[in-house]
Design a protein around this motif. Structure first.
Motif, PDB file in Angstrom:
ATOM      1  N   MET A   1       0.766  -1.366   0.003  1.00 55.08           N
ATOM      2  CA  MET A   1      -0.013  -0.057  -0.044  1.00 55.08           C
ATOM      3  C   MET A   1       0.875   1.290   0.174  1.00 55.08           C
ATOM      4  SD  MET A   1      -3.332  -0.824   0.175  1.00 55.08           S
ATOM      5  CE  MET A   1      -3.539  -2.642  -0.474  1.00 55.08           C
ATOM      6  N   PRO A   2       0.324   2.254  -0.588  1.00 54.84           N
ATOM      7  CA  PRO A   2       1.330   3.374  -1.060  1.00 54.84           C
ATOM      8  C   PRO A   2       1.286   4.431   0.195  1.00 54.84           C
ATOM      9  CG  PRO A   2      -0.632   3.506  -2.195  1.00 54.84           C
ATOM     10  CD  PRO A   2      -0.777   2.327  -1.367  1.00 54.84           C
ATOM     11  N   SER A   3       2.435   5.278   0.264  1.00 56.24           N
ATOM     12  CA  SER A   3       2.156   6.373   1.381  1.00 56.24           C
ATOM     13  C   SER A   3       1.672   7.464   0.342  1.00 56.24           C
ATOM     14  CB  SER A   3       3.418   6.666   1.782  1.00 56.24           C
ATOM     15  OG  SER A   3       4.414   7.108   0.725  1.00 56.24           O
ATOM     16  N   VAL A   4       1.229   8.511   1.102  1.00 56.65           N
ATOM     17  CA  VAL A   4       0.631   9.979   0.777  1.00 56.65           C
ATOM     18  C   VAL A   4       1.581  10.985   0.934  1.00 56.65           C
ATOM     19  CG1 VAL A   4      -1.233  11.355   0.558  1.00 56.65           C
ATOM     20  CG2 VAL A   4      -1.768   8.847   0.614  1.00 56.65           C
ATOM     21  N   GLN A   5       1.992  11.641   0.020  1.00 53.45           N
ATOM     22  CA  GLN A   5       2.959  12.615   0.484  1.00 53.45           C
ATOM     23  C   GLN A   5       2.657  14.141  -0.066  1.00 53.45           C
ATOM     24  OE1 GLN A   5       6.015  10.971  -1.449  1.00 53.45           O
ATOM     25  NE2 GLN A   5       5.366   9.346  -0.205  1.00 53.45           N
ATOM     26  N   LEU A   6       2.415  15.147   1.223  1.00 54.68           N
ATOM     27  CA  LEU A   6       2.178  16.455   0.598  1.00 54.68           C
ATOM     28  C   LEU A   6       3.288  17.261   0.690  1.00 54.68           C
ATOM     29  CD1 LEU A   6      -1.308  16.856   2.441  1.00 54.68           C
ATOM     30  CD2 LEU A   6      -0.837  15.738   0.121  1.00 54.68           C
ATOM     31  N   GLN A   7       3.838  17.920  -0.362  1.00 54.15           N
ATOM     32  CA  GLN A   7       4.792  19.092  -0.333  1.00 54.15           C
ATOM     33  C   GLN A   7       4.271  20.325  -0.612  1.00 54.15           C
ATOM     34  OE1 GLN A   7       8.223  18.145  -2.561  1.00 54.15           O
ATOM     35  NE2 GLN A   7       8.170  16.066  -1.729  1.00 54.15           N
ATOM     36  N   ASN A   8       4.359  21.301   0.469  1.00 49.18           N
ATOM     37  CA  ASN A   8       4.044  22.671   0.291  1.00 49.18           C
ATOM     38  C   ASN A   8       2.679  22.871  -0.554  1.00 49.18           C
ATOM     39  OD1 ASN A   8       7.279  22.350  -0.100  1.00 49.18           O
ATOM     40  ND2 ASN A   8       6.695  24.011   1.054  1.00 49.18           N
ATOM     41  N   VAL A   9       1.706  22.157  -0.202  1.00 50.23           N
ATOM     42  CA  VAL A   9       0.532  21.867  -1.018  1.00 50.23           C
ATOM     43  C   VAL A   9      -0.415  23.227  -0.631  1.00 50.23           C
ATOM     44  CG1 VAL A   9      -1.791  20.872  -1.465  1.00 50.23           C
ATOM     45  CG2 VAL A   9       0.485  19.607  -1.511  1.00 50.23           C
ATOM     46  N   GLY A  10      -0.948  23.855  -1.591  1.00 48.71           N
ATOM     47  CA  GLY A  10      -1.872  25.050  -1.241  1.00 48.71           C
ATOM     48  C   GLY A  10      -2.822  25.180  -2.106  1.00 48.71           C
ATOM     49  N   ARG A  11      -4.091  25.555  -1.724  1.00 45.39           N
ATOM     50  CA  ARG A  11      -5.288  25.819  -2.706  1.00 45.39           C
ATOM     51  C   ARG A  11      -5.770  27.227  -2.368  1.00 45.39           C
ATOM     52  NH1 ARG A  11      -8.001  24.828  -7.289  1.00 45.39           N
ATOM     53  NH2 ARG A  11     -10.032  25.718  -6.766  1.00 45.39           N
ATOM     54  N   ARG A  12      -6.344  28.024  -3.327  1.00 46.33           N
ATOM     55  CA  ARG A  12      -6.739  29.306  -3.356  1.00 46.33           C
ATOM     56  C   ARG A  12      -8.143  29.047  -4.182  1.00 46.33           C
ATOM     57  NH1 ARG A  12      -3.618  33.412  -1.534  1.00 46.33           N
ATOM     58  NH2 ARG A  12      -5.285  34.879  -2.249  1.00 46.33           N
ATOM     59  N   PHE A  13      -8.998  29.697  -3.562  1.00 41.07           N
ATOM     60  CA  PHE A  13     -10.138  30.157  -4.216  1.00 41.07           C
ATOM     61  C   PHE A  13     -10.559  31.372  -4.324  1.00 41.07           C
ATOM     62  CE2 PHE A  13     -11.437  26.045  -1.882  1.00 41.07           C
ATOM     63  CZ  PHE A  13     -11.669  25.149  -2.771  1.00 41.07           C
ATOM     64  N   GLY A  14     -10.163  31.821  -5.632  1.00 42.95           N
ATOM     65  CA  GLY A  14     -10.340  33.369  -5.802  1.00 42.95           C
ATOM     66  C   GLY A  14      -9.238  34.073  -4.698  1.00 42.95           C
ATOM     67  N   GLY A  15     -10.018  34.785  -3.863  1.00 49.60           N
ATOM     68  CA  GLY A  15      -9.144  35.503  -2.792  1.00 49.60           C
ATOM     69  C   GLY A  15      -9.172  34.664  -1.469  1.00 49.60           C
ATOM     70  N   VAL A  16      -9.799  33.609  -1.493  1.00 47.69           N
ATOM     71  CA  VAL A  16      -9.717  32.820  -0.304  1.00 47.69           C
ATOM     72  C   VAL A  16      -8.749  31.827  -0.231  1.00 47.69           C
ATOM     73  CG1 VAL A  16     -11.107  31.236   1.382  1.00 47.69           C
ATOM     74  CG2 VAL A  16     -12.117  32.977  -0.107  1.00 47.69           C
ATOM     75  N   ASN A  17      -7.750  31.886   0.710  1.00 52.00           N
ATOM     76  CA  ASN A  17      -6.633  30.698   0.979  1.00 52.00           C
ATOM     77  C   ASN A  17      -7.168  29.723   1.568  1.00 52.00           C
ATOM     78  OD1 ASN A  17      -4.368  30.251  -0.078  1.00 52.00           O
ATOM     79  ND2 ASN A  17      -2.984  31.460   1.183  1.00 52.00           N
ATOM     80  N   ALA A  18      -7.848  28.592   1.051  1.00 55.41           N
ATOM     81  CA  ALA A  18      -8.453  27.737   1.664  1.00 55.41           C
ATOM     82  C   ALA A  18      -7.420  26.808   2.348  1.00 55.41           C
ATOM     83  CB  ALA A  18      -9.474  26.602   0.974  1.00 55.41           C
ATOM     84  N   VAL A  19      -6.280  26.282   1.683  1.00 59.72           N
ATOM     85  CA  VAL A  19      -5.185  25.699   2.263  1.00 59.72           C
ATOM     86  C   VAL A  19      -3.965  26.662   1.914  1.00 59.72           C
ATOM     87  CG1 VAL A  19      -3.885  23.609   2.145  1.00 59.72           C
ATOM     88  CG2 VAL A  19      -6.417  23.332   2.155  1.00 59.72           C
ATOM     89  N   GLY A  20      -3.040  26.690   2.943  1.00 59.24           N
ATOM     90  CA  GLY A  20      -2.044  27.543   2.629  1.00 59.24           C
ATOM     91  C   GLY A  20      -0.726  26.872   2.172  1.00 59.24           C
ATOM     92  N   ASP A  21      -0.105  26.143   2.772  1.00 60.89           N
ATOM     93  CA  ASP A  21       1.179  25.658   2.694  1.00 60.89           C
ATOM     94  C   ASP A  21       1.101  24.208   3.449  1.00 60.89           C
ATOM     95  OD1 ASP A  21       3.727  25.019   1.840  1.00 60.89           O
ATOM     96  OD2 ASP A  21       4.635  26.682   3.195  1.00 60.89           O
ATOM     97  N   VAL A  22       0.737  23.131   2.796  1.00 64.74           N
ATOM     98  CA  VAL A  22       0.728  21.741   3.756  1.00 64.74           C
ATOM     99  C   VAL A  22       1.827  20.897   3.432  1.00 64.74           C
ATOM    100  CG1 VAL A  22      -0.591  19.828   4.278  1.00 64.74           C
ATOM    101  CG2 VAL A  22      -1.669  22.118   4.503  1.00 64.74           C
ATOM    102  N   THR A  23       2.621  20.618   4.456  1.00 62.71           N
ATOM    103  CA  THR A  23       3.607  19.671   3.972  1.00 62.71           C
ATOM    104  C   THR A  23       3.514  18.339   4.954  1.00 62.71           C
ATOM    105  OG1 THR A  23       5.007  21.131   3.260  1.00 62.71           O
ATOM    106  CG2 THR A  23       6.089  18.969   3.925  1.00 62.71           C
ATOM    107  N   ALA A  24       3.292  17.209   4.704  1.00 56.98           N
ATOM    108  CA  ALA A  24       3.032  16.107   5.571  1.00 56.98           C
ATOM    109  C   ALA A  24       3.334  14.828   4.703  1.00 56.98           C
ATOM    110  CB  ALA A  24       1.558  16.141   6.121  1.00 56.98           C
ATOM    111  N   VAL A  25       3.516  13.880   5.597  1.00 57.10           N
ATOM    112  CA  VAL A  25       3.801  12.402   4.921  1.00 57.10           C
ATOM    113  C   VAL A  25       2.709  11.537   5.836  1.00 57.10           C
ATOM    114  CG1 VAL A  25       5.222  10.523   4.642  1.00 57.10           C
ATOM    115  CG2 VAL A  25       6.106  12.911   4.221  1.00 57.10           C
ATOM    116  N   VAL A  26       1.898  10.868   5.011  1.00 57.28           N
ATOM    117  CA  VAL A  26       1.384   9.933   5.635  1.00 57.28           C
ATOM    118  C   VAL A  26       1.657   8.389   5.210  1.00 57.28           C
ATOM    119  CG1 VAL A  26      -1.103   8.768   5.910  1.00 57.28           C
ATOM    120  CG2 VAL A  26      -0.974  11.243   5.436  1.00 57.28           C
ATOM    121  N   PRO A  27       2.407   7.822   6.216  1.00 52.76           N
ATOM    122  CA  PRO A  27       3.268   6.581   5.884  1.00 52.76           C
ATOM    123  C   PRO A  27       2.416   5.522   5.229  1.00 52.76           C
ATOM    124  CG  PRO A  27       3.841   7.349   7.980  1.00 52.76           C
ATOM    125  CD  PRO A  27       2.483   7.814   7.615  1.00 52.76           C
ATOM    126  N   ASN A  28       2.859   4.667   4.411  1.00 55.45           N
ATOM    127  CA  ASN A  28       2.228   3.593   3.999  1.00 55.45           C
ATOM    128  C   ASN A  28       1.707   2.709   5.138  1.00 55.45           C
ATOM    129  OD1 ASN A  28       2.201   0.939   3.139  1.00 55.45           O
ATOM    130  ND2 ASN A  28       4.119   0.929   2.166  1.00 55.45           N
TER     131      ASN A  28
END
Ligand SMILES: Nc1ncnc2c1ncn2[C@@H]1O[C@H](COP(=O)(O)OP(=O)(O)OP(=O)(O)O)[C@@H](O)[C@H]1O
Ligand SMILES: Nc1ncnc2c1ncn2[C@@H]1O[C@H](COP(=O)(O)OP(=O)(O)OP(=O)(O)O)[C@@H](O)[C@H]1O
Ligand SMILES: [Mg+2]
Ligand SMILES: [Mg+2]
Lengths: 378, 316, 545, 378
Positions: free
Chosen positions: A1-28
């Motif tokens: 089973m794979p791990s999930v990695q997020l590196q500096n992930v962000g998501r803007r909706f127009g002016g709203v920064n719903a997710v800023g800057d997320v870095t995390a690892v979810v191990p296998n």
């Protein structure tokens, strides 16, 4: 089973920064929970992992494979990610029966009739919904729909399981059972699982790790015990525990068994508290004491000797909550929240002595606390 | 016009009625309003014109009569349709009109139907596809095998120019003519208004029956109209007064006005044949050929169903 | 109300079909009209008509559904413009597109065949619009945009998480489209399909233009013949044939009830959702090309032709020396044009508004209540659409004329308004019932609990939530008034001229170019209306994005 | 403010008896909670009170007025009942902003512009959503939508407030705050409130009375303490508390302070337990001990003398849940669930002594238990 990695992930909706800057690892094969107040970006993060929302910045990988990287216009569509997901809104298809809802992902995978039947019934059994298999989905109660959504997400044994508050409409009893089932299933199949919940207790009970979020970024990523006993910021402490925060000044600092020990002084009281770091003498700290670790005794004499700090105050509220009773006790400026036994006979307006032992205390330098306090609210 | 006192009374009564309603079943002719304007100018009586397709007109008149909600005073329609309406008993006799005497002797009329103008149908050819020398000169020339598959025709199985042509040529040339025509594979079309254009565009070489006044609408196009040596097939348009009409006097006055020279000349200018005598010298040059062409004949209203049946038999 | 509008005229027709003499005249009960139905000729006509209609429906719904989905649910570029353009051909009078296609696709001189023959040296034409295929193609010209306009709204009001959960279950965009989106759109699709099938059965221009020359006879041409090509119109036969059509169509509607019964298609839930377009990624430009191709074939070609023709001396004959603005001059200086336009616009505004209100109420009763007679009401609402226009027009004429003299509807604008109301109701009921079946109940319930009466809830929540559909229905009925001829020509009177009658006049006078000019002016209004409408819808949605 | 009365109220859906035969009174100004497992008929009951579902049998009254009585074809439509309601699905209107959603009931009541504004803002303030007033409703997260639904239900100060799991998508912190606000508001305005929740602790903390439902009928209608300490059936005990149920036989019976005291004997153990009623000698009883009232000690010697019953067993599981730790301890056939302090150092497989004092026990005659066990599951 794979791990999930997020590196500096962000998501803007127009002016709203719903997710800023997320870095995390979810191990296998791990079970990781996203915990945080309403609107902090949990659902958005989960949706980005599922491929339902494209991240506007950063890189998401599942296993060895980068599934989304906007800088390289790379994006793997959701159906290629083999993730099972429970939606906060359930997203049960209203035109199908319960059975067909759960069978859908299996049929897509071209399983034989018997296999489909067997797996659907197993999944429905897991959520105690076998009796409803032939019921049209819209005729179910809220909790029943939620259970169908869970069955659908796990029936095809995905390699990543994404759960968005999957138990929010279930009663404690059922929730407890489902938690156990879910955890057992997750461990048996070693599915990498990311779980969103607003329920701290649930998060603690289920998770290998907990990621505490706020306003679109990560505050702390730690084991349940780490989050609970050694919060890195006041926000985490406030959010994940029921605690009282008391300002104090450091008088002395020395190494302790698991952490440093500070000698601190507050209004009318002084004592020893634990701390992650050394704090210079004279600096301010916020002392954190959790509700369940405070003792409240009507008679000061009955307080046992191993309690390191004591306060005397007046009971303002006494709320029965079943297996516990929550007291609010006023000590000067500060209102202490105290968990007491349910049959406790302490009454409102009574004077009580509160006490806590060193091992149940925690403290955070006031500078850090101030910094996190000035953070702009979303 | 003879100004008898009796007619003067009718004129006065008509003016008192103040208005007259004309239902026109010949929608393709934009000239009735012109005549109406002249009439209004002369008598100060307002004319309301309602354009309706022939079948719709018949149904409205019938319904109005049946329910006694009569709005129409005068009807302008094909002679055949009016003949049928007359038999239904919805028309009134127009009686004695001062200008009746002007009518040509050779037009068909009766006590309820007053002939107004005649429209001639000939053959149209595409001038680019058909050289001058090759043009058909007789109705029978179109039976030449070289036109096979190149003839566009109004559907002879449906009422209008097509059925009129069928009835007339059948009566004059016999069944054999049509049996031969059928082997020419004429393309039948019911979108009559498009047909001349289709020939002009070169889809077909020949179009029958071509309403010759339409030449005026297609002036710069490569299309020519031919009056066959046997003469044009024609349709006659009549006026009738409606039974129990609300404005009977104005109706008669209007009908009489249609026989006036000024009114008739309106139709002459549109290349239609007048029904009164004495206009020969006043026909404009550009329409002279059409207006003075020889006429072969028209259909017999009593035989409508029989003719349609025949047409259906011959042209499967 | 509904019954008065539809059952009454149809009742007079039923009487007409059973009487030896037309209404208003004494007659005896007579089944000869129905008797005449049962012969090989009539049955084969019915079969051809229905076959043709089914085929064109299927062929139109496929591109229309794909287009509607692409435009409403994905991130295809230039969606707004495409939406406007794809819907446009619906508003072009069919007779003009027929002329256009006749020029392009006739076997001898059609441009397509000439180009083909020049390119390949072939001597046989590749297309012939005067054929079965030609009729279907021309019918599609109208059906594709019609279905598209209605479907876009249905697709738009769908909770995207229903599709998303399918994606995470492992279904690709297209599998999801097939298995979830389409299935959830079943009420919309089946309603539109039925509208289209019925529309196809009633279509007159296409079979007349392209079918008759090829010897293809359909119900409408048959009815036309039986009324027009006889010394005395055979109304019993014409109306009996119409009722046979109604009976067949009623079976279709009953089938729809059966197919949808007991299932729920609520795609707007109480948990509000943001409309998130599906990202097509690499397929984006492919999808865009598909849309553009459609726009080219179905919109640009006919519209361009129309515009050019309206500036040409003769329709279909192009050349610099033939350019003229005289047609516009003629049209714009005609009192009749202005009078009929104003009449029509007034009737259109009032008619469309009333129709939509009536349709919404009927749709609500059918979709949302459990009243015992709701299926009957539903069927009644279908009737005017099922009845071929030229027959229904007669029904109105008879119906209004037979009324006591004190009720002066006959010959007034009211007659036209009532006829338009009746004719528009099927469309409005369909549009709104599709929209309503997508609304989850709790949105209304929550309004009721918080103090709004049923009527208020209906207005402020139900209609407001389905505003995009409501406005689309309004525009469709509004422009329906601009082209309805059969009833108009029988019911209009002097001073009450309406545009369709004026256009008919121009047409009969051989002024196809003036008709084009009118059509271009009408299209201009359509573009303004639709543009404004789409902006409103966008804003409405933007308030949710 | 009116009371709400239900008399033999039932609701069938075709063959399904969603609510069987419910009789209950919610007094004027009281806060009553419907508690029960998923699918037991809570939402249906609430909807019948609101007038959204018509009861197929029985009579519902609000205040002195009968609002629904199918036997007399009497039915008052929902808009005449002046009830505020939070739907399980939120039922937020997607075509309106947050402000307009909340203002809707106020505008219907023809309040002035200023009044509307003031009341909306007050309600939004209550749910901490003022910053989102102008946001279109669909752009909110799940929890935010739920809060708007609460604001809308309370803004117009209805006379009856119906809340269907209104806090299910909020985090514990916010939920705690909202609970307090809700309760304060309810008491200030004395709104008769019926609350549906699946969270026992929440029910206990908020309610004047709790109605426990199951399979469409009422099991117990009592104060929170009554439900918690003195459940009338095993089902209630199982559902409302985390308890271990141990079969035993009565040896003797005598009156106690608050209830009767039975002397009972089980496998390898014996002791005193409380009981509501007298039970004849030799009859079977089910002894109920709640998880938080059991002590677990590794060293039997440290068990204090006031503990009345003792068992010795082996720890099978140890789950950290934040403020508590749940142990599963096996004693023969029976698996005890025990709440321990979070820092407890008891390990899996360790032998421990469990003990409980008389005042923390409860028992139910086995006959009643058996009866409720044979009840057919829904
Ligand atoms: N489509 C959107 N457009 C604009 N803002 C959005 C959109 N979707 C979410 N947001 C905002 O982004 C933030 C994060 O939303 P998200 O749904 O991820 O929250 P959450 O952590 O899941 O909260 P909850 O626990 O309440 O469900 C919220 O403030 C929300 O209002
Ligand atoms: N319209 C319906 N038709 C048939 N059965 C229904 C209908 N609505 C609800 N039910 C059934 O009635 C029972 C009670 O439903 P209800 O919604 O009241 O449950 P609930 O107690 O609110 O559950 P939850 O906590 O899961 O929301 C359920 O078993 C449900 O499946
Ligand atoms: Mg969320
Ligand atoms: Mg519920």
């Amino acid at each position: 089973m794979p791990s999930v990695q997020l590196q500096n992930v962000g998501r803007r909706f127009g002016g709203v920064n719903a997710v800023g800057d997320v870095t995390a690892v979810v191990p296998n094969g791990a079970f990781v929970t996203l915990l945080g107040p309403s609107g902090c970006g949990k659902t958005t993060t989960l949706r980005m992992i599922a491929g339902l929302e494209s991240n506007t910045s950063g890189v998401i990988s599942i296993g060895d494979r980068i599934v989304s990287d906007p800088s390289r216009s790379l994006f793997l569509p959701p159906e290629k990610r083999n993730a099972g997901m429970v939606f906060q809104s359930y997203a049960i298809w209203p035109h199908m029966t319960v059975f067909d809802n759960v069978a859908y992902p299996l049929r897509l995978r071209r399983l034989t009739r018997e296999d489909v039947r067997a797996k659907v019934m197993r999944a429905l059994d897991l959520v105690q919904m076998t009796a409803y298999a032939e019921r049209p989905a819209p005729l179910l109660s809220g909790g029943q729909q939620q259970r169908v959504a869970i069955a659908r997400a796990v029936a095809f044994e995905p390699s990543v399981l994404l759960l968005d508050e999957p138990l929010s409409n279930l009663d404690a009893k059922l929730r407890d059972e489902m938690r156990i089932e879910l955890r057992a299933l997750q461990q048996r199949l070693a599915i990498t699982t990311i779980f969103v919940t607003h329920d701290q207790e649930e998060a603690m009970a289920l998770s290998d790790r907990i990621i505490v979020m706020r306003s679109g970024s990560i505050l702390q990523d730690d084991t349940p015990e780490g989050i609970y006993f050694r919060p890195s910021t006041l926000k985490v402490a406030e959010f994940c525990t029921t605690s009282t925060i008391i300002p104090a000044t450091v008088v002395a600092s020395r190494p302790g068994t698991r952490s440093r020990v500070l000698e601190v002084r507050g209004d009318d009281w002084s004592g020893m508290v634990q701390s992650a770091t050394d704090v210079v003498e004279g600096a301010g700290v916020s002392v954190i004491v959790r509700a369940e670790s405070i003792r409240a005794d009507a008679d000061p004499a009955s307080v046992s000797g191993d309690q390191d700090i004591r306060w005397r105050g007046r009971v303002e509220k006494n709320v029965f909550r079943g297996f516990r009773r929550t007291l609010v006790v006023r000590v000067g400026e500060i209102a202490f929240t105290v968990d007491a036994a349910p049959e406790n006979d302490i009454r409102v307006d009574q004077e009580v002595t509160l006490s806590v032992s060193l091992k149940d205390t925690w403290s955070i330098p006031a500078a850090a606390a101030a910094a996190s306090a000035t953070e702009t609210p979303l | 016009a003879a100004q008898t006192p009796e007619w003067n009374r009718i004129v006065e009564a008509a003016k008192a009625e103040g208005k007259v309603t004309l239902y026109s079943g010949h929608v393709g002719v934009p000239y009735h309003p012109e005549v109406a304007k002249m009439f209004e100018a002369k008598y100060g009586i307002h004319v309301e014109i309602l354009d309706l397709r022939a079948s719709d007109l018949a149904e409205r008149i019938r319904t109005e009569q049946a329910t006694k909600r009569i709005a129409a005073d005068v009807i302008l329609n094909g002679a055949g349709t009016l003949w049928l309406m007359k038999n239904q008993g919805v028309l009134a006799a127009y009686g004695d009109l001062p200008d009746l005497g002007r009518l040509r002797a050779d037009v068909e009329k009766d006590d309820a139907r007053l002939p107004i103008y005649i429209q001639g149908y000939g053959i149209a050819v595409n001038t680019r596809l058909v050289k001058d020398g090759e043009r058909p000169r007789s109705w029978k020339d179109i039976l030449d095998p070289k036109w096979k598959g190149k003839i566009l025709a109004d559907d002879v199985r449906s009422l209008g120019g097509g059925s009129t042509m069928f009835a007339t040529t059948y009566a004059n040339f016999g069944r054999e003519f049509h049996e031969k025509l059928a082997t020419q594979d004429p393309q039948f079309s019911r979108t009559v208004r498009e047909n001349a254009r289709r020939v002009a565009r070169g889809e077909f070489a020949i179009y029958i029956p071509f309403s010759l006044p339409d030449l005026l609408l297609n002036k710069n196009l490569p299309i020519a109209g031919i009056t066959p040596v046997e003469g044009d097939v024609y349709a006659q348009f009549d006026l009738s007064a409606v039974k129990d009409a609300p404005h009977p006097n104005a109706a008669r006055l209007l009908m009489n006005f249609f026989l006036s020279e000024e009114a008739q000349l309106v139709y002459v200018r549109s290349a239609r044949v007048p029904t009164i005598k004495g206009l020969e010298s006043k026909i404009p040059a550009d329409v002279k050929d059409i207006v003075t062409a020889k006429l072969l004949g028209t259909s017999d209203p009593a035989r409508i169903d029989a003719d349609l049946k025949l047409a259906n038999e011959i042209y499967k | 109300m509904l019954a008065a509008l539809t059952l009454y005229p149809i009742g007079t027709l039923l009487y007409g079909s059973l009487s030896s003499a037309p209404p208003g005249q004494a007659g005896t009960l007579d089944f000869s009209g129905y008797g005449a139905l049962f012969n090989a000729h009539t049955l084969s006509i019915l079969a051809v008509t229905i076959g043709m209609s089914l085929l064109k429906t299927v062929l139109s719904l496929i591109p229309a559904t794909i287009l509607a989905w692409l435009i409403s649910r994905t991130d295809v570029p230039a969606r707004a413009t495409l939406e406007l353009l794809i819907g446009l051909p619906f508003f072009i009078p069919p007779i003009l597109t027929a002329m256009g296609w006749a020029m392009l696709g006739n076997p001898t001189a059609g441009s397509i065949n000439q180009v083909w023959q020049a390119l390949t040296g072939a001597t046989t034409p590749i297309v012939n619009v005067y054929s079965y295929g030609g009729v279907i193609w021309h019918l599609m010209q109208f059906t594709v945009p019609f279905a598209f306009i209605l479907l876009v709204e249905a697709f738009r009001s769908m909770d995207p998480s229903l599709e998303e959960s399918s994606r995470t279950s492992g279904a690709s965009v297209f599998t999801t489209f097939r298995k979830i989106t389409l299935a959830l759109m079943l009420p919309a699709l089946s309603s539109i399909a039925i509208l289209s099938v019925i529309g196809g059965i009633e279509a007159f221009e296409s079979p007349l233009f392209f079918g008759s020359p090829a010897g293809i006879h359909v119900v409408t041409t048959e009815i036309y013949d039986s009324i027009n090509n006889r010394a005395t119109p055979n109304y019993p036969y014409a109306t009996a044939l119409s009722f046979a059509v109604i009976a067949l169509m009623a079976l279709l509607v009953a089938w729809q009830w059966r197919a949808l019964r007991g299932r729920s298609f609520q795609t707007i839930s109480g948990k509000a959702f943001a409309p998130r377009p599906i990202e097509l990624q690499s397929l984006r430009w492919l999808a865009f090309s598909f849309c553009v191709l459609n726009v080219l074939i179905f919109t640009v070609l006919p519209v361009l032709q129309l515009v050019v023709s309206s500036f040409s001396q003769y329709y279909g004959f192009y050349g610099w020396d033939m350019l003229t603005t005289s047609h516009y001059h003629d049209v714009l200086h005609s009192d009749l044009f202005w009078r009929s336009t104003i009449n029509t616009a007034t009737l259109g505004v009032v008619g469309a508004t009333l129709t939509m209100i009536l349709g919404s109420i009927v749709a609500y009763i059918v979709v949302r209540t459990t009243l015992p007679f709701r299926h009957v009401i539903d069927l009644i609402a279908w009737l005017p659409w099922m009845m071929p226009g030229m027959v229904l027009g007669l029904g109105f004429l008879w119906g209004f004329a037979v009324l006591p003299h004190a009720i002066g509807i006959y010959g007034s604008l009211w007659a036209l308004l009532l006829a338009y109301l009746s004719l528009g109701t099927p469309l409005s009921v369909r549009t709104m019932s599709t929209a309503f079946s997508q609304l989850s109940h709790d949105l209304e319930e929550s309004s009721r609990v918080h103090g709004a009466s049923w009527a208020l809830t209906f207005r402020k929540i139900v209609v407001a939530l389905t505003m995009p559909s409501f406005s689309v229905g309004w525009i469709l009925t509004f422009f329906m008034v601009f082209r309805e001829l059969s009833a108009s020509v029988l019911l209009y009177s002097v001073g009450n001229e309406v545009l369709p009658v004026t256009v008919l006049r121009l047409w009969e006078e051989g002024k196809a170019e003036d008709v084009s000019a009118v059509a271009v002016l009408m299209l201009a209004i359509v573009v303004v209306f639709r543009g404004f409408h789409l902006i409103m819808v966008k804003r409405w949605i933007a308030s949710r994005t």
